[in-house]
Scaffold this active site. Structure first.
Site, PDB file in Angstrom:
ATOM      1  CG  HIS A 504       7.798  -3.105   4.310  1.00 54.47           C
ATOM      2  ND1 HIS A 504       8.704  -3.564   5.249  1.00 54.47           N
ATOM      3  CD2 HIS A 504       6.742  -2.687   5.036  1.00 54.47           C
ATOM      4  CE1 HIS A 504       8.200  -3.439   6.467  1.00 54.47           C
ATOM      5  NE2 HIS A 504       7.008  -2.913   6.361  1.00 54.47           N
ATOM      6  CG  HIS A 547       8.669  -2.261  10.661  1.00 56.40           C
ATOM      7  ND1 HIS A 547       7.502  -2.930  10.449  1.00 56.40           N
ATOM      8  CD2 HIS A 547       9.449  -3.077  11.397  1.00 56.40           C
ATOM      9  CE1 HIS A 547       7.553  -4.101  11.037  1.00 56.40           C
ATOM     10  NE2 HIS A 547       8.728  -4.229  11.629  1.00 56.40           N
TER      11      HIS A 547
HETATM   12  P1  FDA Z   1       1.554   6.806   1.876  1.00 57.91           P
HETATM   13  O1  FDA Z   1       0.840   5.632   1.338  1.00 57.91           O
HETATM   14  O2  FDA Z   1       1.594   6.958   3.340  1.00 57.91           O
HETATM   15  O3  FDA Z   1       0.921   8.151   1.295  1.00 57.91           O
HETATM   16  C1  FDA Z   1       0.463   8.286  -0.011  1.00 57.91           C
HETATM   17  C2  FDA Z   1      -0.802   9.136   0.000  1.00 57.91           C
HETATM   18  O4  FDA Z   1      -1.100   9.566  -1.316  1.00 57.91           O
HETATM   19  C3  FDA Z   1      -2.032   8.391   0.502  1.00 57.91           C
HETATM   20  O5  FDA Z   1      -2.682   9.159   1.474  1.00 57.91           O
HETATM   21  C4  FDA Z   1      -2.874   8.224  -0.750  1.00 57.91           C
HETATM   22  O6  FDA Z   1      -4.261   8.188  -0.505  1.00 57.91           O
HETATM   23  C5  FDA Z   1      -2.474   9.437  -1.549  1.00 57.91           C
HETATM   24  N1  FDA Z   1      -2.646   9.291  -3.005  1.00 57.91           N
HETATM   25  C6  FDA Z   1      -2.214   8.282  -3.790  1.00 57.91           C
HETATM   26  N2  FDA Z   1      -2.502   8.525  -5.079  1.00 57.91           N
HETATM   27  C7  FDA Z   1      -3.114   9.716  -5.102  1.00 57.91           C
HETATM   28  C8  FDA Z   1      -3.639  10.510  -6.142  1.00 57.91           C
HETATM   29  N3  FDA Z   1      -3.559  10.134  -7.438  1.00 57.91           N
HETATM   30  N4  FDA Z   1      -4.242  11.686  -5.825  1.00 57.91           N
HETATM   31  C9  FDA Z   1      -4.313  12.098  -4.545  1.00 57.91           C
HETATM   32  N5  FDA Z   1      -3.817  11.375  -3.509  1.00 57.91           N
HETATM   33  C10 FDA Z   1      -3.225  10.208  -3.791  1.00 57.91           C
HETATM   34  N6  FDA Z   1       5.743   0.659   8.340  1.00 57.91           N
HETATM   35  C11 FDA Z   1       6.201   0.826   9.606  1.00 57.91           C
HETATM   36  O7  FDA Z   1       7.056   1.686   9.848  1.00 57.91           O
HETATM   37  N7  FDA Z   1       5.750   0.027  10.622  1.00 57.91           N
HETATM   38  C12 FDA Z   1       4.813  -0.929  10.412  1.00 57.91           C
HETATM   39  O8  FDA Z   1       4.427  -1.629  11.352  1.00 57.91           O
HETATM   40  C13 FDA Z   1       4.297  -1.087   9.092  1.00 57.91           C
HETATM   41  N8  FDA Z   1       3.328  -2.011   8.832  1.00 57.91           N
HETATM   42  C14 FDA Z   1       2.625  -1.931   7.637  1.00 57.91           C
HETATM   43  C15 FDA Z   1       1.426  -2.641   7.495  1.00 57.91           C
HETATM   44  C16 FDA Z   1       0.660  -2.473   6.354  1.00 57.91           C
HETATM   45  C17 FDA Z   1      -0.656  -3.215   6.202  1.00 57.91           C
HETATM   46  C18 FDA Z   1       1.097  -1.602   5.325  1.00 57.91           C
HETATM   47  C19 FDA Z   1       0.268  -1.395   4.073  1.00 57.91           C
HETATM   48  C20 FDA Z   1       2.303  -0.926   5.450  1.00 57.91           C
HETATM   49  C21 FDA Z   1       3.078  -1.071   6.613  1.00 57.91           C
HETATM   50  N9  FDA Z   1       4.246  -0.350   6.811  1.00 57.91           N
HETATM   51  C22 FDA Z   1       4.772  -0.251   8.076  1.00 57.91           C
HETATM   52  C23 FDA Z   1       4.838   0.434   5.705  1.00 57.91           C
HETATM   53  C24 FDA Z   1       4.574   1.924   5.804  1.00 57.91           C
HETATM   54  O9  FDA Z   1       3.365   2.197   6.465  1.00 57.91           O
HETATM   55  C25 FDA Z   1       4.584   2.557   4.409  1.00 57.91           C
HETATM   56  O10 FDA Z   1       5.779   2.195   3.759  1.00 57.91           O
HETATM   57  C26 FDA Z   1       4.521   4.070   4.471  1.00 57.91           C
HETATM   58  O11 FDA Z   1       3.443   4.519   5.266  1.00 57.91           O
HETATM   59  C27 FDA Z   1       4.426   4.664   3.066  1.00 57.91           C
HETATM   60  O12 FDA Z   1       4.491   6.073   3.140  1.00 57.91           O
HETATM   61  P2  FDA Z   1       4.466   6.974   1.839  1.00 57.91           P
HETATM   62  O13 FDA Z   1       4.640   8.368   2.289  1.00 57.91           O
HETATM   63  O14 FDA Z   1       5.406   6.420   0.855  1.00 57.91           O
HETATM   64  O15 FDA Z   1       3.012   6.769   1.216  1.00 57.91           O
END
Ligand code: FDA
Length: 569
Positions: A504, A547
């Site tokens: 997170h 979350h």
């Molecule tokens: P997110 O990661 O979704 O999007 C970023 C995007 O940018 C990605 O698609 C990536 O590939 C792309 N990217 C990055 N760099 C780039 C570049 N240089 N060029 C092009 N593209 C690029 N939350 C919840 O609500 N319930 C839950 O149960 C959970 N459980 C959980 C488990 C696990 C294993 C993880 C890793 C996370 C969770 N979370 C969660 C947290 C939640 O899923 C997370 O905080 C959000 O999805 C993050 O969303 P963002 O929009 O910030 O980034």
């Protein structure tokens, strides 16, 4: 070199980015491009399966970012997972849908982010949500809700898995928690989160598949002629034009893909939604950050904001497990969210006052470790808010997730509001090189003690009838490793040897006033720029008790409206 031009260029087609892409492309007279490093996972069964949590870990759709050595936490590195796919981390996450405590969102406004409070955000939680009313079967297994808290017409489907865990567990948990003074909470999504609950997930209940950001916000809209996803494409940096009124003006994004390097031009805005472990890196690679860091890599300073990449905050997760005396079928969605007074009982006041008297030290320590990028007085102001939330408003202190599956009753937990703060910074001007990610897990003894205290409390929960009758021996850590009356240091060693990231990360481009350590303003615009925003988990100034995705969807919805108001007349 191929020229492509759009009004809005969004970097990252993930959880937040796809919301913004969807809403901005509702304006039929503007064009929107999304640059996404990953590919479609629409038919990837590791993603779609509602019982497949963990299956995509370590595969090509997991960035599996590696941290620096965690010197306060036993020394080793940790893996921080994040989704690399259309849909981002919502395609690999645990799907839990819980929001935040109302006063936490209100505190954003009291720290200077005008317009951000529970009342203004709540309609956007509703707008993003397509709540699916549980069936009689699901209700009999514990699904529960207040309809006033849920939106039924939004894109993101929220509901319970088709097959919920058989009903012996929830009543037993409820009765045991009752003995411990933790109430039952029928629906944690109305702003009051304390208690035991059976929360919904981001799931298409009927089809019984994961509902990720792509299924909700992109695939049904992919035929819009003004919306384009440029997948399998890595963004390297923002390209700048001439300044206007002293502000930096973005004119596009340099990207890399199978066709080599090119520039995607943006005539209105560049929006970074690459996640909290990438958006700050892109800012630094583009010349926005701490001049000391940029100059080390010969990157000319475009905007001096030393807070970029500071304030990295994650939670820490440990697990316990017990031998089950029954055989459990179905998917569990049970969590307990006790407040600090419920967890600490008669020790509550001692803990509260110990923490209170340490806040100035925490602020000083973090300011020093940031090499002057953050001011102790600003950190202290945030810590005082955090202390108030925990010890005065009594928001949830820890989340305890109950996972009775087959013959094993496992538990995962994480304290919700640790005080440790870390950073993420570039190690090279080459965009393909990894950054230095340092969450500083257990930087403060208090965070480590808390991690142990919650484990100790979970033992107490499993020793309380009637739950105690559902389980046999403790398998992990097990009394042979951590005896009944184990010392704090035994517990702490177990924590450090077994913890993991809670995945997170937030705060790396915080929404706060510029003179208080902010990177973006209340319109999520990067200070010193005319047309660059960050919209993703980086902007959350500190951790939430829910979350993250539910709040990220709501924040992205509201941000989209703020942007649209600027461009529609
Ligand atoms: P997110 O990661 O979704 O999007 C970023 C995007 O940018 C990605 O698609 C990536 O590939 C792309 N990217 C990055 N760099 C780039 C570049 N240089 N060029 C092009 N593209 C690029 N939350 C919840 O609500 N319930 C839950 O149960 C959970 N459980 C959980 C488990 C696990 C294993 C993880 C890793 C996370 C969770 N979370 C969660 C947290 C939640 O899923 C997370 O905080 C959000 O999805 C993050 O969303 P963002 O929009 O910030 O980034």
């Amino acid at each position: 070199e191929k020229i492509s031009q759009y009004d809005f260029v969004i970097v990252g087609g993930g959880t937040s980015g796809l919301v913004v892409a969807n809403r901005l492309s509702e304006m039929s007279d503007v064009t929107v491009a999304v640059i996404e490093a990953g590919d479609s996972v629409l038919n990837n069964s590791n993603v779609t399966s509602v019982t497949g949590y963990g299956r995509s870990f370590g595969t090509a759709i997991d960035w599996q970012y590696q941290t620096e050595d965690q010197k306060y936490a036993g020394g080793s590195k940790q893996i921080m997972r994040a989704g690399k796919a259309i849909g981002g981390t919502s395609t690999i996450n645990g799907m839990s849908y819980t929001r935040a405590q109302n006063v936490q969102i209100d505190s954003w406004e009291s720290l200077g982010n005008k317009g951000w409070n529970w009342q203004s955000l709540f309609p956007y939680y509703m707008k993003s949500e397509g709540f699916q009313v549980p069936t009689q079967d699901q209700i009999s297994f514990g699904a529960d809700y207040y309809s006033d808290y849920h939106g039924e017409h939004g894109p993101m489907k929220v509901g319970w898995p088709k097959f919920l865990t058989n009903s012996t567990v929830l009543p037993a948990l409820d009765e045991s928690f009752n003995h411990l003074g933790v109430p039952y909470n029928r629906d944690v999504n109305g702003g009051l989160m304390v208690g035991l609950t059976s929360h919904p997930n981001t799931i298409d209940s009927e089809a019984n598949v994961r509902h990720d950001a792509a299924r909700a916000y992109y695939w049904p809209y992919q035929s819009r002629p003004n919306l384009k996803i440029i997948s399998n494409t890595h963004a390297n940096r923002i390209i700048w034009g001439n300044d206007s009124d002293g502000d930096a003006v973005a004119i596009g994004v340099e990207v890399n893909n199978i066709n080599g390097k090119q520039i995607i031009h943006a005539s209105k805005e560049v929006i970074l939604s690459a996640g909290s472990l990438k958006s700050p890196v892109l800012l630094e690679l583009s010349g926005i950050g701490n001049p000391d860091i940029l100059s080390k890599h010969d990157i000319p300073v475009k905007v001096n904001i030393s807070a970029v990449g500071e304030n990295l905050q994650d939670q820490t997760n440990n697990g316990l497990s017990y031998e089950g005396k029954e055989f459990w079928l179905g998917s569990p969605t049970f969590s307990a969210l006790p407040s600090a007074d419920q967890l600490y009982g008669e020790n509550f006041y001692t803990v509260a006052s110990n923490v209170n008297s340490s806040l100035a030290d925490y602020a000083e320590t973090i300011a020093n470790s940031s090499n002057g990028a953050l001011k102790a007085s600003n950190l202290l102001a945030v810590f005082e808010v955090q202390w108030d939330l925990i010890f005065r408003s009594k928001v949830p202190f820890a989340e305890i997730v109950f996972l009775p599956i087959a013959h094993t009753f496992s538990v995962e937990y994480w304290p919700l509001l640790p005080f440790s703060r870390g950073s993420i910074h570039i190690k090279s001007a080459d965009a393909s090189e990894p950054a230095a990610i340092n969450p500083n897990y257990f930087m403060f003894e208090q965070d480590l003690t808390t991690q142990s205290d919650v484990a100790w409390y979970i033992r107490k929960v499993f020793g309380t009838l009637p739950l105690a009758d559902l389980v046999g021996d403790e398998r992990s850590p097990g009394l042979e490793h951590v005896p009944e009356n184990a010392s704090d240091s035994t517990w702490n060693s177990w924590v450090k040897a077994n913890y993991r990231s809670n995945f997170h990360p937030v705060g790396t481009a915080s929404m706060l006033p510029r003179n208080k350590g902010g990177v973006v303003n209340a319109d999520l615009k990067v200070y010193g720029t005319k047309n660059v925003r960050v919209i993703d988990a980086s902007v959350l100034p500190y951790q939430l008790c829910g979350h993250l995705t539910s709040t990220l969807y709501a924040v992205a919805e509201r941000a989209s409206d703020l942007i649209k108001r600027r461009y529609t007349f």
